[in-house]
Design an enzyme around this catalytic site. Structure first.
Site, PDB file in Angstrom:
ATOM      1  N   THR A  18      16.711 -48.625 -44.615  1.00  0.00           N
ATOM      2  CA  THR A  18      16.558 -47.133 -45.072  1.00  0.00           C
ATOM      3  C   THR A  18      14.995 -46.889 -45.023  1.00  0.00           C
ATOM      4  OG1 THR A  18      18.488 -47.149 -46.598  1.00  0.00           O
ATOM      5  CG2 THR A  18      16.685 -45.784 -47.144  1.00  0.00           C
ATOM      6  N   SER A  68      20.757 -53.072 -43.047  1.00  0.00           N
ATOM      7  CA  SER A  68      20.940 -54.641 -43.581  1.00  0.00           C
ATOM      8  C   SER A  68      22.392 -54.963 -44.120  1.00  0.00           C
ATOM      9  CB  SER A  68      19.804 -54.880 -44.349  1.00  0.00           C
ATOM     10  OG  SER A  68      20.017 -54.508 -45.857  1.00  0.00           O
ATOM     11  N   THR A 101      17.660 -52.456 -48.206  1.00  0.00           N
ATOM     12  CA  THR A 101      17.717 -53.175 -49.522  1.00  0.00           C
ATOM     13  C   THR A 101      18.861 -53.819 -49.804  1.00  0.00           C
ATOM     14  OG1 THR A 101      18.668 -51.006 -50.263  1.00  0.00           O
ATOM     15  CG2 THR A 101      16.200 -51.182 -50.538  1.00  0.00           C
ATOM     16  N   ASP A 102      20.073 -53.556 -48.830  1.00  0.00           N
ATOM     17  CA  ASP A 102      21.346 -54.162 -49.280  1.00  0.00           C
ATOM     18  C   ASP A 102      21.403 -55.529 -49.310  1.00  0.00           C
ATOM     19  OD1 ASP A 102      22.354 -51.621 -49.998  1.00  0.00           O
ATOM     20  OD2 ASP A 102      23.259 -51.544 -47.974  1.00  0.00           O
TER      21      ASP A 102
HETATM   22  N1  ASP Z   1      22.205 -49.773 -46.263  1.00  0.00           N
HETATM   23  C1  ASP Z   1      20.719 -49.743 -46.199  1.00  0.00           C
HETATM   24  C2  ASP Z   1      20.368 -51.089 -45.915  1.00  0.00           C
HETATM   25  O1  ASP Z   1      20.264 -52.103 -46.601  1.00  0.00           O
HETATM   26  C3  ASP Z   1      20.063 -49.542 -47.673  1.00  0.00           C
HETATM   27  C4  ASP Z   1      18.740 -49.398 -47.622  1.00  0.00           C
HETATM   28  O2  ASP Z   1      18.096 -49.909 -47.008  1.00  0.00           O
HETATM   29  O3  ASP Z   1      18.281 -49.051 -49.075  1.00  0.00           O
HETATM   30  O4  ASP Z   1      19.502 -51.382 -44.684  1.00  0.00           O
END
Ligand code: ASP
Length: 320
Positions: A18, A68, A101-102
């Protein structure tokens, strides 16, 4: 040691997420596409970066560009190999990795367990896309660049919303708020405040590398053993274990209820799986704490890991 601390280069590796995401409107925090901007563009969006670097030079590399949630073993291996390359350069102080973050907690643990670096490797991220009215990525990136240059920073760390987390403890605990990570009962290792690192008193001893780390970095990832995570819950059904076993699973991490209790239907199937040569490790599905004592007929996973990190450790254990 002195040469490391005086090293002037910081490497920034981009992997997507993200933090590199874009949305059609600045108000949109959820309907965005992750992994759209390159690492160079992310750095370009950090105001006052040159002043903050205080003479350190950045070297950038785009290792991957993905959401991710779709992280895979091949990307992990490529990332670890690039980290090992850069960490071996005497003029490199440390590495910052931009990441989604995932699965950030899983990549953090994977890198710690295969690299166990003396120099710092700092993962950072964002909960809002780069196009948000007030994006959190630039501040998180700046904070990570502060941490990586700190003389006390070592090992693989995660930095988000002003907190510094260790590889073993960090986990994502919230799907939306900016301060989405926690180290649970252990608490963060420190904080970044106004461009300064404040370490909490506790500095955990460095984690050592997994004995199979070299094999994980060198061999084909297709040969990494298949290890699955299952959860025990009300109404659990033995067929999920039986299906995995017939499909060739090599290891199962079972996230049990409470203090590692397991639904009787699952336990019978897991014992059968073990008898057929599948390695089963038990962990608690509770967000905090760890299994105390030996409550079930299954071997516990290493203490302090969550189910997804225990999966990584079991996969490395089973690598041959
Ligand atoms: N789906 C995104 C990822 O993990 C979520 C994020 O980065 O906050 O790449």
């Amino acid at each position: 040691m002195a040469s490391e601390i005086n090293s002037k280069n910081v490497v920034v590796l981009g992997t997507g997420g993200t933090i590199a995401g874009t949305a059609a409107t600045a108000a949109d925090h959820t309907g965005y596409t992750a992994a759209q901007l390159g690492v160079q563009q992310l750095l370009g969006a950090v105001p006052g970066l040159q002043d903050a670097l205080q003479g350190h030079t950045l070297v950038c590399e785009q290792v991957a560009q993905l959401d991710s949630k779709d992280m895979d073993h091949a990307t992990w291996q490529a990332l670890a190999v690039r980290c090992a390359h850069w960490l071996a350069q005497p003029d490199v102080r440390g590495i910052v990795i931009t990441h989604g973050t995932d699965t950030l907690e899983e990549t953090t643990w994977f890198l710690q367990t295969v690299l166990a670096p003396a120099k710092p490797v700092v993962l950072t991220c964002a909960m809002r896309p780069a196009t948000a009215l007030v994006p959190d990525g630039p501040q998180n990136l700046l904070d990570a660049l502060t941490v990586v240059r700190d003389p006390l920073a070592r090992g693989v760390l995660a930095v988000c919303a002003g907190s510094i987390h260790g590889a073993r403890e960090v986990r994502k605990v919230h799907p939306y708020r900016l301060d989405a990570f926690s180290s649970g009962e252990a608490g963060p290792l420190g904080w970044v405040e106004q461009g300064q690192v404040r370490w909490a008193g506790r500095r955990a001893p460095g984690e050592s590398a997994h004995p199979n780390a070299t094999r994980a970095l060198a061999g084909a990832v297709a040969n990494w053993p298949w290890v699955a995570v299952l959860h025990s819950h009300a109404g659990a059904d033995a067929r999920q274990v039986q299906s995995l076993v017939s499909a060739g699973v090599k290891g199962i991490v079972l996230a049990g209820t409470g203090n590692g209790t397991v639904h009787k239907a699952l336990l019978a199937a897991l014992l059968e799986a073990q008898a057929k040569g599948v390695t089963v490790r038990l962990i608690t599905r509770c967000a905090q704490g760890q299994i105390v004592g030996q409550p079930a007929a299954l071997q516990a996973a290493p203490a302090g890991l969550n189910p997804y990190k225990a999966r990584i450790s079991l996969m490395l254990d089973l690598l041959d």
